[in-house]
Design a protein around this motif. Structure first.
Motif, PDB file in Angstrom:
ATOM      1  N   ALA A   1       0.837  -1.210   0.000  1.00 49.00           N
ATOM      2  CA  ALA A   1       0.000   0.000   0.000  1.00 49.00           C
ATOM      3  C   ALA A   1       0.868   1.255   0.000  1.00 49.00           C
ATOM      4  CB  ALA A   1      -0.929  -0.008   1.204  1.00 49.00           C
ATOM      5  N   ASP A   2       1.909   1.230   0.819  1.00 50.81           N
ATOM      6  CA  ASP A   2       2.845   2.357   0.884  1.00 50.81           C
ATOM      7  C   ASP A   2       3.449   2.649  -0.479  1.00 50.81           C
ATOM      8  OD1 ASP A   2       4.578   2.501   4.065  1.00 50.81           O
ATOM      9  OD2 ASP A   2       3.520   4.061   2.916  1.00 50.81           O
ATOM     10  N   VAL A   3       3.927   1.599  -1.130  1.00 54.55           N
ATOM     11  CA  VAL A   3       4.588   1.754  -2.425  1.00 54.55           C
ATOM     12  C   VAL A   3       3.607   2.284  -3.460  1.00 54.55           C
ATOM     13  CG1 VAL A   3       5.657   0.474  -4.319  1.00 54.55           C
ATOM     14  CG2 VAL A   3       6.368   0.031  -1.978  1.00 54.55           C
ATOM     15  N   LEU A   4       2.388   1.731  -3.470  1.00 44.31           N
ATOM     16  CA  LEU A   4       1.394   2.187  -4.452  1.00 44.31           C
ATOM     17  C   LEU A   4       1.034   3.647  -4.227  1.00 44.31           C
ATOM     18  CD1 LEU A   4      -0.991  -0.899  -4.666  1.00 44.31           C
ATOM     19  CD2 LEU A   4       0.726  -0.177  -6.322  1.00 44.31           C
TER      20      LEU A   4
ATOM     21  N   THR B   1      -0.357   5.007  -8.048  1.00 46.17           N
ATOM     22  CA  THR B   1      -0.996   4.156  -9.060  1.00 46.17           C
ATOM     23  C   THR B   1      -2.146   3.322  -8.503  1.00 46.17           C
ATOM     24  OG1 THR B   1       0.611   2.441  -8.578  1.00 46.17           O
ATOM     25  CG2 THR B   1       1.119   3.942 -10.400  1.00 46.17           C
ATOM     26  N   GLY B   2      -2.673   3.676  -7.318  1.00 48.19           N
ATOM     27  CA  GLY B   2      -3.715   2.845  -6.717  1.00 48.19           C
ATOM     28  C   GLY B   2      -4.922   2.627  -7.612  1.00 48.19           C
ATOM     29  N   ASP B   3      -5.233   3.606  -8.448  1.00 46.87           N
ATOM     30  CA  ASP B   3      -6.426   3.501  -9.281  1.00 46.87           C
ATOM     31  C   ASP B   3      -6.263   2.596 -10.474  1.00 46.87           C
ATOM     32  OD1 ASP B   3      -7.974   6.796  -8.964  1.00 46.87           O
ATOM     33  OD2 ASP B   3      -8.052   4.973  -7.761  1.00 46.87           O
ATOM     34  N   ARG B   4      -5.042   2.234 -10.808  1.00 46.83           N
ATOM     35  CA  ARG B   4      -4.857   1.349 -11.957  1.00 46.83           C
ATOM     36  C   ARG B   4      -3.989   0.152 -11.588  1.00 46.83           C
ATOM     37  NH1 ARG B   4      -0.041   2.417 -15.008  1.00 46.83           N
ATOM     38  NH2 ARG B   4       1.077   4.234 -14.207  1.00 46.83           N
ATOM     39  N   THR B   5      -4.184  -0.326 -10.358  1.00 41.66           N
ATOM     40  CA  THR B   5      -3.431  -1.496  -9.914  1.00 41.66           C
ATOM     41  C   THR B   5      -4.394  -2.605  -9.556  1.00 41.66           C
ATOM     42  OG1 THR B   5      -1.736  -0.055  -9.003  1.00 41.66           O
ATOM     43  CG2 THR B   5      -1.706  -2.336  -8.288  1.00 41.66           C
TER      44      THR B   5
END
Lengths: 361, 259, 78
Positions: free
Chosen positions: B43-46, B51-55
């Motif tokens: 979560a930290d890395v995203l 890029t959370g919305d396209r992962t």
């Protein structure tokens, strides 16, 4: 007016899938359906669509699971041993309620068996195939044209019910070249795939989506029973609405043949031979072998008809026919043991069926 | 003379990541389990990459399955061992998405061998994350491909014995030998330093995918106190004294271009 | 004036003890007499004056049960 081609059933599958806007195909080499995989390898990249040769049938079905979870029309094809390998994931996709199409070109078994035709996967396909309580609609083309048309219907039904749909042919229908009119068939609107996992940013409500095959574990259903009730309802709806069969000369028939796929064409020929001799024979050809046309067979049984099941196995669909007649009629069988020669190239031929018709009469 | 006022600021310095669901439901994880910590690191890395919305995450069967209920991104559950296949399907359909898997060592290196090899030879541009706890955790602690020689598990009550059950499998080293692999690394969560370094590995792995270089892989040594029959802090010691000896930490492959 | 706050959510804590182990200054301890509603040993933040808000406790908590705050108050001329 579509394009007329002289193509084998396997190739017709490809053209039909393209007309149905299938976006992705995943497959693994296995006889007798390599022509399908090779068609997609040649044609799909030209259309800007996805083709991947997987590492095994397990790969094919699980890559398909991923593509189906992303909400696109996708399919795979295989033959009997590969079909066996795929079962765990087909069961998972039935739980996850994902649409997909699987083409199954039957070959002889059990085990490795001959690589030539047979109709020995009827029971397995029509009873779900994998573990657990579910059913897939199974469509059985009996010609190259039906290969092209039924694969399009399969995509529509898969989207309509959010369930895998099987198109089951055999090595004869797959490799037989016939004239096919390749045209797109419209079936009507299908529900929007707002449940698909495409990336949170692609959803209108901005909320995440979860696609899983354990309905009661991750909140899709409040408990196991509600999930089973929903599944039961879906199966009931499919049974009610998706019956498809052909009746040939059955109005005044006293003896009705029941057959699907290549043996149905053989049986039609035998019915014609019988009629020429004054025997009132007819044919019921299930086009969807699941849901099975129990009612029409049961009605004919109560009218006093006898039945002759013609199938290229030791006896599988005959169980469904016996079930349908509910003890009211005689049910006879022409089986794989009645092929014209004992080696794997043997077929059930019209004269053998005609002999049996005369015997029953 | 003007009145003096007090200005008070209260700033959050550390805490739960945004890409976690509001509350980790229930207590599916044992005390000290590193699985949810892996979710936090991801979560930290995203969040850092934005890029959370396209992962999309694909999870295997085992304790990793429950990460489905923790990460606030689109998630898919795979059958046992199959996430690399499913990730292939998801990535091919929407190549602009970042697709990653989280799997246990049994899920990837045992039943998942077929999908793993398929993804490696086809050089799929996905990221595979393997949480290595040297046992099959969810089912009660049976021997896994990465169990150490002599390790006592429920299916090796006398300790893993070479003659019958061979040697632990080294995923990160093996995966690094494939040409289509852009990145292969092994980290651990047993110290703050290792946690930060492992987070760095995960970030590089996702970056390799975003740059379309090739397949990226991160193996993480995770504590499993319940199945190791130890306290959580003793599990950290076991990682340090036993696991890291067998499974050295570090990067085994890191390339920017593959041709 | 700067004040450190380590807030442990007792609904989430499972008493694993990682926060205790990784605090470089021993600011978080398990006293043995505090429990979470589920019965796990709940740690206590006992040395707020020693805490330098490094955040290790929050970072390594598997349950994301810990939040670390830094409060600063200052005199502001009007």
């Amino acid at each position: 007016m579509g394009e007329r081609m002289f193509i084998e059933g396997n190739v017709a599958i490809g053209w039909g899938a393209a007309k149905a806007d299938c976006q992705a195909f995943f497959g693994y080499p296995i006889t007798p359906q390599n022509e399908i995989t090779e068609w997609f390898a040649r044609e799909f990249p030209k259309m800007g669509r996805i083709f991947v040769q997987s590492q095994s049938e397990l790969g094919s079905i699980n890559i398909l699971y991923g593509a189906a979870a992303a909400g696109v029309r996708a399919m795979t094809s295989t033959s009997s041993p590969g079909w066996s390998l795929m079962q765990e994931t087909v069961s998972d996709m039935a739980n996850a309620e994902l649409p997909c199409v699987i083409v199954h070109v039957q070959r002889a078994g059990p085990g490795g068996g001959p690589i030539r035709h047979a109709q020995q996967d009827y029971l397995q396909c029509t009873r779900g195939g994998g573990h657990g309580d579910y059913r897939n609609i199974v469509l059985a083309p009996a010609s190259s044209q039906e290969c092209c048309d039924l694969v399009q219907l399969a995509f529509y039904l898969a989207d309509k019910y959010r369930n895998p749909v099987i198109v089951m042919s055999d090595a004869i229908i797959g490799r037989l070249r016939e004239t096919v009119e390749v045209k797109k068939i419209e079936f009507g609107p299908v529900p929007d795939k707002e449940w698909a996992a495409r990336g949170k940013g692609r959803h209108k409500d901005g909320k995440r989506r979860v696609v899983d095959h354990c309905a009661d574990l991750f909140g899709r259903d409040p408990n196991y029973r509600t999930f089973l009730q929903r599944l039961d309802q879906k199966v009931g709806q499919m049974q009610e609405s998706e019956l498809q069969y052909e009746s040939y000369k059955t109005d005044d028939a006293e003896l009705i043949l029941v057959a699907y796929g290549y043996t149905a064409r053989v049986s039609k020929e035998a019915v014609n031979m019988a009629r020429a001799e004054g025997i009132r024979a007819g044919l019921i050809r299930p086009i969807a072998i699941w849901p099975f046309p129990y009612k029409v067979i049961g009605d004919k049984a109560r009218q006093g008809c006898k039945f002759l099941v013609v199938e290229d196995c030791l006896g599988q669909m005959v169980e469904d026919v016996r079930f349908a007649v509910e003890g009211c009629a005689d049910v006879h069988l022409v089986s794989i043991l009645d092929r014209h020669i004992p080696t794997d190239g043997g077929m059930i031929l019209p004269d053998k069926v005609f002999d049996k018709i005369r015997q029953i009469k | 003379m003007g009145k003096e006022t007090k200005k008070v600021t209260r700033e959050r310095v550390a805490g739960r990541q945004k890409l976690l669901v509001p509350q980790i439901a229930g207590f599916v994880y044992c005390p000290g389990c590193h699985e949810p910590l892996a979710a936090r690191a991801i979560a930290d890395v995203l969040e850092e990459l934005g890029t959370g919305d396209r992962t999309l995450g694909v999870f295997g069967i085992g304790c990793s399955s429950f990460l489905l209920g923790i990460l606030d991104i689109d998630v898919v559950l795979g059958p046992h061992g199959r996430p690399p296949d499913m990730a292939t399907g998801l990535k091919r359909v929407y190549p602009d998405n970042i697709v990653f898997t989280v799997q246990g060592d049994g899920d990837l290196m045992s039943i998942g061998a077929d999908p793993l090899l398929g993804a490696l030879t086809r050089a799929e541009k996905i990221t595979i994350i393997m949480l290595n706890n040297a046992v099959y955790g969810t089912t009660g602690g049976q021997m896994a491909p990465t169990s150490l020689v002599g390790q006592i598990t429920t299916t090796t009550p006398g300790g893993r014995d070479i003659a019958h059950f061979g040697f632990p499998a080294h995923a990160a080293e093996m995966i690094a030998t494939f040409k289509g692999v852009a990145y292969s690394a092994r980290g651990a969560f047993n110290t703050p330093y290792n946690y930060e370094r492992t987070k760095g590995y995960i970030k590089i792995a996702f970056q390799k995918q975003m740059d379309s270089v090739g397949l990226s892989f991160v193996e993480i040594l995770c504590a499993c106190p319940a199945n190791w029959r130890m306290s959580p802090t003793d599990s950290l010691k076991w990682i340090e004294e036993k696991m890291i000896l067998e499974f050295p930490l570090g990067e085994f492959k890191n390339v920017d271009r593959i041709e | 004036m700067v004040k450190a706050e380590v807030v442990i959510d007792e609904e989430q804590c499972q008493g694993c003890g990682y926060c205790v182990k990784f605090c470089p200054r021993g600011c978080v301890v398990i006293t043995g007499d505090k429990f979470t509603p589920q019965g796990y040993l709940l740690p206590t933040f006992i040395k707020p004056d020693e805490c330098n808000t490094c955040g290790f406790c929050a970072m390594l908590c598997p349950r994301a049960a810990i939040e670390v705050y830094i409060s600063a108050s200052s005199e502001v001329p009007a």
